[in-house]
Write an enzyme that holds these catalytic residues in place. Structure first.
Site, PDB file in Angstrom:
ATOM      1  N   ASP A  65      -6.060  57.816   0.804  1.00  0.00           N
ATOM      2  CA  ASP A  65      -6.955  57.461   1.798  1.00  0.00           C
ATOM      3  C   ASP A  65      -6.483  58.180   3.155  1.00  0.00           C
ATOM      4  OD1 ASP A  65      -8.919  56.040   3.374  1.00  0.00           O
ATOM      5  OD2 ASP A  65      -7.816  53.987   3.344  1.00  0.00           O
TER       6      ASP A  65
ATOM      7  N   PHE B 287     -11.211  54.239   6.186  1.00  0.00           N
ATOM      8  CA  PHE B 287     -12.365  53.783   5.212  1.00  0.00           C
ATOM      9  C   PHE B 287     -12.653  55.131   4.239  1.00  0.00           C
ATOM     10  CE2 PHE B 287     -13.659  51.766   9.536  1.00  0.00           C
ATOM     11  CZ  PHE B 287     -12.743  50.705   9.239  1.00  0.00           C
ATOM     12  N   HIS B 288     -11.566  55.748   3.905  1.00  0.00           N
ATOM     13  CA  HIS B 288     -11.825  56.906   2.825  1.00  0.00           C
ATOM     14  C   HIS B 288     -10.991  56.810   1.683  1.00  0.00           C
ATOM     15  CE1 HIS B 288     -12.690  59.275   6.783  1.00  0.00           C
ATOM     16  NE2 HIS B 288     -13.934  58.705   6.466  1.00  0.00           N
ATOM     17  N   PRO B 289     -11.351  55.730   0.685  1.00  0.00           N
ATOM     18  CA  PRO B 289     -10.442  55.566  -0.358  1.00  0.00           C
ATOM     19  C   PRO B 289     -11.267  56.860  -1.494  1.00  0.00           C
ATOM     20  CG  PRO B 289     -11.757  53.707  -0.303  1.00  0.00           C
ATOM     21  CD  PRO B 289     -11.985  54.588   1.177  1.00  0.00           C
TER      22      PRO B 289
END
Length: 547
Positions: free
Chosen positions: A307, A482-484
């Site tokens: 992330d 918010f980029h898993p």
């Protein structure tokens, strides 16, 4: 059949019938797949979404992002486990629980990443995923505001537009970046995103353009596509080694649906590995811990979590307006609302981040390795009130972190939140980039172009400037952007969960298509790559059906 796990009730699921393809998750990728596959009238497609419809005003008004995050109507509301690299803090970990998935609550930024990201996927044993392979897929879905060219398409469904607002203070920050030697970016999405410019956004005339509007609305008139909301998938079903469908619950009962051709998991980097584990697919030690018998051992499930950690530095300023002071009075709020009502422009039309900078944190990097999101506002956290005095948030994130975390089901209960441990700043390399990022932000704000605004660092605040101290400050202010990705990664090795054609290794009739399949995180935001993955999955499924 795979193990049942537990459910809210013990009722035997009713037969919901059969479809050719069952897709789990109506987010960025799942919506694309449903559109493309249902274009064949001979193929019946079922799309299941756990959330409700997207008829909520904060979905469609861009500034509503600030209020959608953490809203239980729209967001799963997950939290991470305490993160050692962040001083033991637990973070809110937003995931869209609504038609359109995260595309209904995200920052609307259209960003593909860098060509070398995708060439790197190919070099990790994934033929068909190099930049030259995926660029046509990006172009296919895109309705770009400019003319069609080698990089951009104008005939797709996903609107990409310039932002409809103007802040002189952001222009000044862009000019300060140029003073530092950062070039102007003519196009962030042509393969090399290094430079400074305003982010293009997924909007249409100042209104969010999510995956539902782009891909589901044109397809829902087709009789062979069924889209259902409030469907919580509990587990996959199997005959032998072949996936045959899913069991789901919704208001009115529990149901079992079968898939003649394919089950596709598009539940995201958190939801997809959890559903695999609830179905007995994953690491034997994890499955034993949650009380689910092993159906198919795959050690990579839930591992390799990556992330982007953003460091939200804040600088107070004078002599320029920001959203803080513009929205500080009732008259100011009324003016903002009126501007949006009349023209769909102004602060209510703005994406959470407006100005972007892609650059290098130091000379040892051969391409941009950090990304700025510069905002004419400041607040303690999303969902909290704006500060009252003018300020800028100058967020910086490490585009290619080396830290790796994990996410796993917490129990056999499909309604229990998973355990999410991103393990940020767990490597020396990431701590070094974090320290360099804070120094870089300070240099940016100290450029002569910004002197008239007298920027003063509010967060993290001045203190010791050695690497260890700055890394500790980064841990104190860092939060997810918010980029898993990566928790069901593709590859050709024993730890890969899917092969380069997105088929779950060792099983038939089951594919995964969402950001969980990324072997390495992209150097930018993740919505556009998720759409591209959906395009690629649809192509692969159609090709397999043709034989």
């Amino acid at each position: 059949m795979a193990p049942k796990g537990s459910a809210k009730n013990g009722t035997v699921p009713a037969d919901f019938g059969s479809f050719d393809v069952v897709i789990v998750g109506a987010g960025s990728a799942g919506s694309v797949i449903a559109n493309r596959l249902s274009a064949d009238p001979g193929r019946r497609v079922l799309l299941l979404e756990a959330g409700k419809g997207d008829n909520h005003p904060w979905v469609h008004i861009p500034v509503g992002y600030l209020f959608a995050i953490g809203n239980p109507r729209l967001d799963w509301g997950f939290r991470t486990a305490p993160v050692p690299g962040l001083g033991g803090r637990s973070l809110l970990y937003p995931r869209g629980k609504v038609l359109g998935g995260c595309s209904s609550i995200n920052g609307m930024i259209y960003m593909r990443g860098q060509a070398q990201d995708y060439d790197g996927w190919r070099d990790l044993g994934n033929p068909g995923w190099a930049w030259d392979d995926v660029l046509p897929l990006f172009r296919r879905s895109e309705r770009h505001f400019g003319d069609a060219d080698a990089a951009h398409g104008t005939g797709g469904e996903l609107h990409v537009e310039p932002q409809r607002l103007h802040w002189p203070i952001l222009d000044a920050v862009a000019e300060a970046a140029v003073e530092m030697g950062i070039p102007r970016a003519a196009d962030f999405n042509a393969g090399d995103n290094e430079g400074v410019g305003y982010f293009p956004v997924n909007q249409r005339r100042g209104i969010r353009w999510n995956a539902r509007k782009a891909f589901l609305d044109p397809a829902r008139r087709r009789r062979n596509l069924v889209v259902l909301t409030q469907c919580h998938v509990e587990r996959l079903t199997f005959e032998g080694r072949r996936a045959t469908g899913v069991v789901f619950s919704r208001p009115g009962g529990r149901f079992a649906v079968s898939a003649r051709e394919q089950v596709v998991l598009s539940a995201g980097a958190i939801g997809t590995p959890q559903l695999l584990e609830l179905s007995g697919i994953g690491r034997p030690d994890v499955l034993s811990r949650i009380g689910v018998p092993v159906f198919h051992a795959l050690d990579g499930v839930g591992e390799n979590l990556q992330d982007h950690l953003q460091l939200r530095t804040i600088f107070s300023i004078t002599g320029a307006r920001t959203l803080n002071d513009r929205a500080a009075t009732l008259a100011g709020k009324a003016g903002i609302a009126l501007e949006y009502a009349l023209r769909q422009s102004g602060p209510m039309a703005m994406a959470p981040s407006q100005l972007g900078i892609f650059t290098r944190s130091g000379p040892d990097h051969n391409r941009a390795n950090i990304e700025y999101h510069v905002q004419p506002l400041s607040l303690d956290a999303f969902g909290e009130p704006l500060h009252r005095t003018p300020a800028l948030t100058v967020s910086v994130c490490n585009l290619r972190p080396t830290s790796r975390g994990a996410t796993h089901a917490a129990s056999a209960d499909p309604y229990a939140a998973p355990v999410i441990q991103p393990d940020y700043l767990s490597t020396e390399a990431d701590r070094a980039v974090a320290a360099a990022s804070i120094r870089h932000a300070r240099r940016l704000m100290a450029q002569p172009r910004l002197a008239r605004y007298r920027p003063d660092e509010v967060k993290p605040g001045r203190g010791p400037e050695d690497d260890a101290a700055l890394a500790a400050l980064a841990g104190a202010i860092g939060t997810t952007i918010f980029h898993p990705v990566g928790t069901a990664r593709m590859g050709s090795d024993a730890e890969a969960v899917v092969d380069p054609e997105l088929r779950v290794r060792g099983l038939d009739g089951l594919r995964i298509a969402d950001c969980s399949v990324m072997p390495a995180i992209v150097s930018g935001n993740t919505h556009a790559p998720a759409v591209m993955i959906g395009e690629r999955a649809a192509d692969l499924i159609r090709a397999a059906a043709r034989g």
